[in-house]
Design a protein around this motif. Structure first.
Motif, PDB file in Angstrom:
ATOM      1  N   ARG A  51       0.629  -1.413   0.108  1.00 16.58           N
ATOM      2  CA  ARG A  51      -0.131  -0.158  -0.019  1.00 16.58           C
ATOM      3  C   ARG A  51       0.770   1.221  -0.130  1.00 16.58           C
ATOM      4  NH1 ARG A  51      -4.468  -1.740  -2.153  1.00 16.58           N
ATOM      5  NH2 ARG A  51      -5.512  -3.072  -0.812  1.00 16.58           N
ATOM      6  N   SER A  52       2.146   1.186   0.466  1.00 16.29           N
ATOM      7  CA  SER A  52       3.013   2.263   0.536  1.00 16.29           C
ATOM      8  C   SER A  52       3.255   2.838  -1.003  1.00 16.29           C
ATOM      9  CB  SER A  52       4.199   2.107   1.468  1.00 16.29           C
ATOM     10  OG  SER A  52       4.929   1.184   0.764  1.00 16.29           O
ATOM     11  N   GLU A  53       3.478   1.755  -1.961  1.00 13.33           N
ATOM     12  CA  GLU A  53       3.670   2.216  -3.367  1.00 13.33           C
ATOM     13  C   GLU A  53       2.378   2.727  -3.775  1.00 13.33           C
ATOM     14  OE1 GLU A  53       4.624  -1.276  -5.284  1.00 13.33           O
ATOM     15  OE2 GLU A  53       6.726  -1.747  -4.122  1.00 13.33           O
ATOM     16  N   LEU A  54       0.995   2.306  -3.419  1.00 13.74           N
ATOM     17  CA  LEU A  54      -0.137   3.034  -3.969  1.00 13.74           C
ATOM     18  C   LEU A  54      -0.012   4.459  -3.326  1.00 13.74           C
ATOM     19  CD1 LEU A  54      -2.784   3.225  -5.270  1.00 13.74           C
ATOM     20  CD2 LEU A  54      -3.729   2.029  -2.915  1.00 13.74           C
ATOM     21  N   ILE A  55       0.383   4.930  -2.215  1.00 14.81           N
ATOM     22  CA  ILE A  55       0.347   6.077  -1.678  1.00 14.81           C
ATOM     23  C   ILE A  55       1.225   7.043  -2.345  1.00 14.81           C
ATOM     24  CG2 ILE A  55       0.923   7.557   0.304  1.00 14.81           C
ATOM     25  CD1 ILE A  55       0.237   5.214   1.937  1.00 14.81           C
ATOM     26  N   GLU A  56       2.525   6.211  -2.653  1.00 13.01           N
ATOM     27  CA  GLU A  56       3.631   7.406  -3.514  1.00 13.01           C
ATOM     28  C   GLU A  56       3.103   7.686  -4.962  1.00 13.01           C
ATOM     29  OE1 GLU A  56       5.784   8.872  -1.795  1.00 13.01           O
ATOM     30  OE2 GLU A  56       4.846   8.091  -0.059  1.00 13.01           O
ATOM     31  N   ALA A  57       2.479   6.578  -5.458  1.00 14.82           N
ATOM     32  CA  ALA A  57       2.021   6.618  -6.800  1.00 14.82           C
ATOM     33  C   ALA A  57       0.991   7.717  -6.993  1.00 14.82           C
ATOM     34  CB  ALA A  57       1.357   5.416  -7.344  1.00 14.82           C
ATOM     35  N   PHE A 179      -8.433   2.059 -10.511  1.00 15.49           N
ATOM     36  CA  PHE A 179      -8.303   0.652 -10.840  1.00 15.49           C
ATOM     37  C   PHE A 179      -6.945   0.322 -10.743  1.00 15.49           C
ATOM     38  CE2 PHE A 179     -12.073   2.376 -12.714  1.00 15.49           C
ATOM     39  CZ  PHE A 179     -13.149   1.605 -12.355  1.00 15.49           C
ATOM     40  N   GLY A 180      -6.823  -0.875 -10.262  1.00 13.93           N
ATOM     41  CA  GLY A 180      -5.502  -1.727 -10.029  1.00 13.93           C
ATOM     42  C   GLY A 180      -4.942  -1.616  -8.597  1.00 13.93           C
ATOM     43  N   GLY A 181      -5.395  -0.553  -7.881  1.00 11.48           N
ATOM     44  CA  GLY A 181      -4.950  -0.558  -6.467  1.00 11.48           C
ATOM     45  C   GLY A 181      -5.930  -0.679  -5.420  1.00 11.48           C
ATOM     46  N   ASP A 182      -7.200  -0.899  -5.903  1.00 10.73           N
ATOM     47  CA  ASP A 182      -8.411  -0.917  -4.901  1.00 10.73           C
ATOM     48  C   ASP A 182      -8.563   0.324  -4.068  1.00 10.73           C
ATOM     49  OD1 ASP A 182      -8.891  -3.806  -5.350  1.00 10.73           O
ATOM     50  OD2 ASP A 182      -7.314  -4.573  -4.034  1.00 10.73           O
ATOM     51  N   LYS A 210      -3.260   5.163 -14.192  1.00  9.79           N
ATOM     52  CA  LYS A 210      -2.187   4.869 -14.970  1.00  9.79           C
ATOM     53  C   LYS A 210      -0.966   4.719 -14.562  1.00  9.79           C
ATOM     54  CE  LYS A 210      -0.413   7.300 -19.215  1.00  9.79           C
ATOM     55  NZ  LYS A 210      -0.337   8.532 -20.077  1.00  9.79           N
ATOM     56  N   ARG A 211      -0.581   5.494 -13.479  1.00 13.36           N
ATOM     57  CA  ARG A 211       0.748   5.498 -12.985  1.00 13.36           C
ATOM     58  C   ARG A 211       0.921   3.929 -12.241  1.00 13.36           C
ATOM     59  NH1 ARG A 211       4.027   9.547  -8.971  1.00 13.36           N
ATOM     60  NH2 ARG A 211       5.775   8.176  -8.765  1.00 13.36           N
ATOM     61  N   ILE A 212      -0.158   3.408 -11.816  1.00 10.04           N
ATOM     62  CA  ILE A 212      -0.153   2.337 -11.016  1.00 10.04           C
ATOM     63  C   ILE A 212       0.247   1.217 -12.169  1.00 10.04           C
ATOM     64  CG2 ILE A 212      -1.333   0.570  -9.940  1.00 10.04           C
ATOM     65  CD1 ILE A 212      -2.795   2.752  -8.230  1.00 10.04           C
ATOM     66  N   ARG A 213      -0.503   1.265 -13.172  1.00 10.63           N
ATOM     67  CA  ARG A 213      -0.519   0.001 -14.370  1.00 10.63           C
ATOM     68  C   ARG A 213       0.932   0.186 -14.894  1.00 10.63           C
ATOM     69  NH1 ARG A 213      -6.668   0.195 -16.252  1.00 10.63           N
ATOM     70  NH2 ARG A 213      -7.636  -1.167 -14.734  1.00 10.63           N
ATOM     71  N   THR A 214       1.455   1.304 -15.025  1.00  9.71           N
ATOM     72  CA  THR A 214       2.847   1.312 -15.744  1.00  9.71           C
ATOM     73  C   THR A 214       3.890   1.125 -15.118  1.00  9.71           C
ATOM     74  OG1 THR A 214       2.752   3.784 -15.652  1.00  9.71           O
ATOM     75  CG2 THR A 214       1.760   2.947 -17.412  1.00  9.71           C
ATOM     76  N   GLU A 215       3.721   1.784 -13.520  1.00  4.53           N
ATOM     77  CA  GLU A 215       4.960   1.684 -12.687  1.00  4.53           C
ATOM     78  C   GLU A 215       4.847   0.771 -11.510  1.00  4.53           C
ATOM     79  OE1 GLU A 215       6.030   5.467 -11.515  1.00  4.53           O
ATOM     80  OE2 GLU A 215       5.649   6.437 -13.348  1.00  4.53           O
ATOM     81  N   THR A 216       3.776   0.087 -11.427  1.00  3.87           N
ATOM     82  CA  THR A 216       3.598  -0.639  -9.936  1.00  3.87           C
ATOM     83  C   THR A 216       2.858  -1.918 -10.659  1.00  3.87           C
ATOM     84  OG1 THR A 216       3.296   1.315  -8.976  1.00  3.87           O
ATOM     85  CG2 THR A 216       3.067  -0.579  -7.701  1.00  3.87           C
ATOM     86  N   THR A 220      -1.681  -4.396 -10.810  1.00 10.21           N
ATOM     87  CA  THR A 220      -2.513  -4.888 -12.027  1.00 10.21           C
ATOM     88  C   THR A 220      -3.214  -6.373 -11.901  1.00 10.21           C
ATOM     89  OG1 THR A 220      -0.591  -5.902 -13.148  1.00 10.21           O
ATOM     90  CG2 THR A 220      -1.001  -3.640 -13.294  1.00 10.21           C
ATOM     91  N   GLU A 221      -2.676  -7.104 -11.031  1.00 10.02           N
ATOM     92  CA  GLU A 221      -3.476  -8.435 -10.803  1.00 10.02           C
ATOM     93  C   GLU A 221      -4.520  -8.410  -9.571  1.00 10.02           C
ATOM     94  OE1 GLU A 221      -2.218 -10.969 -12.593  1.00 10.02           O
ATOM     95  OE2 GLU A 221      -0.716  -9.540 -13.563  1.00 10.02           O
ATOM     96  N   THR A 222      -4.821  -7.267  -9.231  1.00 11.31           N
ATOM     97  CA  THR A 222      -5.661  -7.073  -7.974  1.00 11.31           C
ATOM     98  C   THR A 222      -7.216  -6.792  -8.480  1.00 11.31           C
ATOM     99  OG1 THR A 222      -5.235  -5.113  -7.425  1.00 11.31           O
ATOM    100  CG2 THR A 222      -3.701  -6.900  -6.356  1.00 11.31           C
TER     101      THR A 222
END
Length: 224
Positions: A51-57, A179-182, A210-216, A220-222
């Motif tokens: 989740r910390s990656e989601l926060i930074e994204a 989407f992709g990060g719940d 977009k950032r989640i799907r390209t950088e994290t 994308t599997e969730t």
């Protein structure tokens, strides 16, 4: 210790043992008054969670949403029957709304973020929430399961949720899904027109997606 034991439903001897281990590990710190509070070690472990990656994204896009609208911008995810605030950035002046503390939980059925998250959640969770008792936070809270199902269908169709006074009287919010990060991006309703705030909020949510799907890629599997 007695407060912890009562709230956890554990014998006081068990509480002493567990608290002692957590204190030795660095998760808890003892206070001069005899109580305890969470210590730095838990924060160090927490920032390693995905989740910390989601926060930074999301952070730069929430900051831009704040700048463009002068409102508070919040990132939330769902955990069980609650939405949980991961990040909240302040707005400006009279439009800023209420800055929510990271970690605060709110009921899914009574908030704009909750409705967005629940609308994209599993059918089993939707059934659990809709079929269970729905607490009335205010007179505007949805407390009927059928009405909640109808609302969730509308949120899925429209791609956003707008709530006015359902959790706190006189306050509201507008949310769009990540989407992709719940997750969901939230902005409070204020002096801005709903259409203007909706546009800015959806732009921010789409940018985070977009950032989640390209950088994290792990997100994308969730699913949504």
């Amino acid at each position: 210790m007695s407060d912890i034991g009562r709230r956890a439903g554990l014998p006081i001897a068990t509480v002493y043992r567990i608290v002692g281990k957590l204190h030795s590990w660095g998760a808890l710190e003892r206070c001069p008054d005899g109580g305890c509070h969470i210590c730095l070690r838990l924060w160090e472990k927490g920032v390693l969670a995905p989740r910390s990656e989601l926060i930074e994204a999301a952070r730069p896009h929430l900051a831009e949403l704040c700048r463009r609208t002068s409102t508070v911008a919040t990132l939330a995810v769902h955990d069980g029957g609650d939405s949980v605030c991961l990040l909240s950035l302040p707005g400006e002046a009279e439009l800023q709304g209420v800055l929510m503390e990271a970690g605060r939980r709110l009921p899914l059925h009574a908030t704009s973020s909750g409705l967005v998250l629940l609308a994209q959640a599993s059918v089993s969770l939707q059934d659990e929430i809709c079929d269970g008792p729905l607490h009335a936070c205010t007179a505007a809270t949805i407390t009927d399961g059928a009405a909640l199902r109808s609302c969730l269908a509308m949120v899925r169709r429209d791609g956003y949720a707008v709530v006015r006074g359902a959790f706190t009287e006189g306050r509201g919010g507008i949310s769009a899904p990540v989407f992709g990060g719940d997750g969901a991006v939230v902005a409070p309703l204020g002096a801005l027109r709903v259409t203007q705030l909706l546009s800015e909020t959806r732009v921010a949510a789409d940018a985070v997606t977009k950032r989640i799907r390209t950088e994290t890629p792990r997100f994308t599997e969730t699913g949504p």
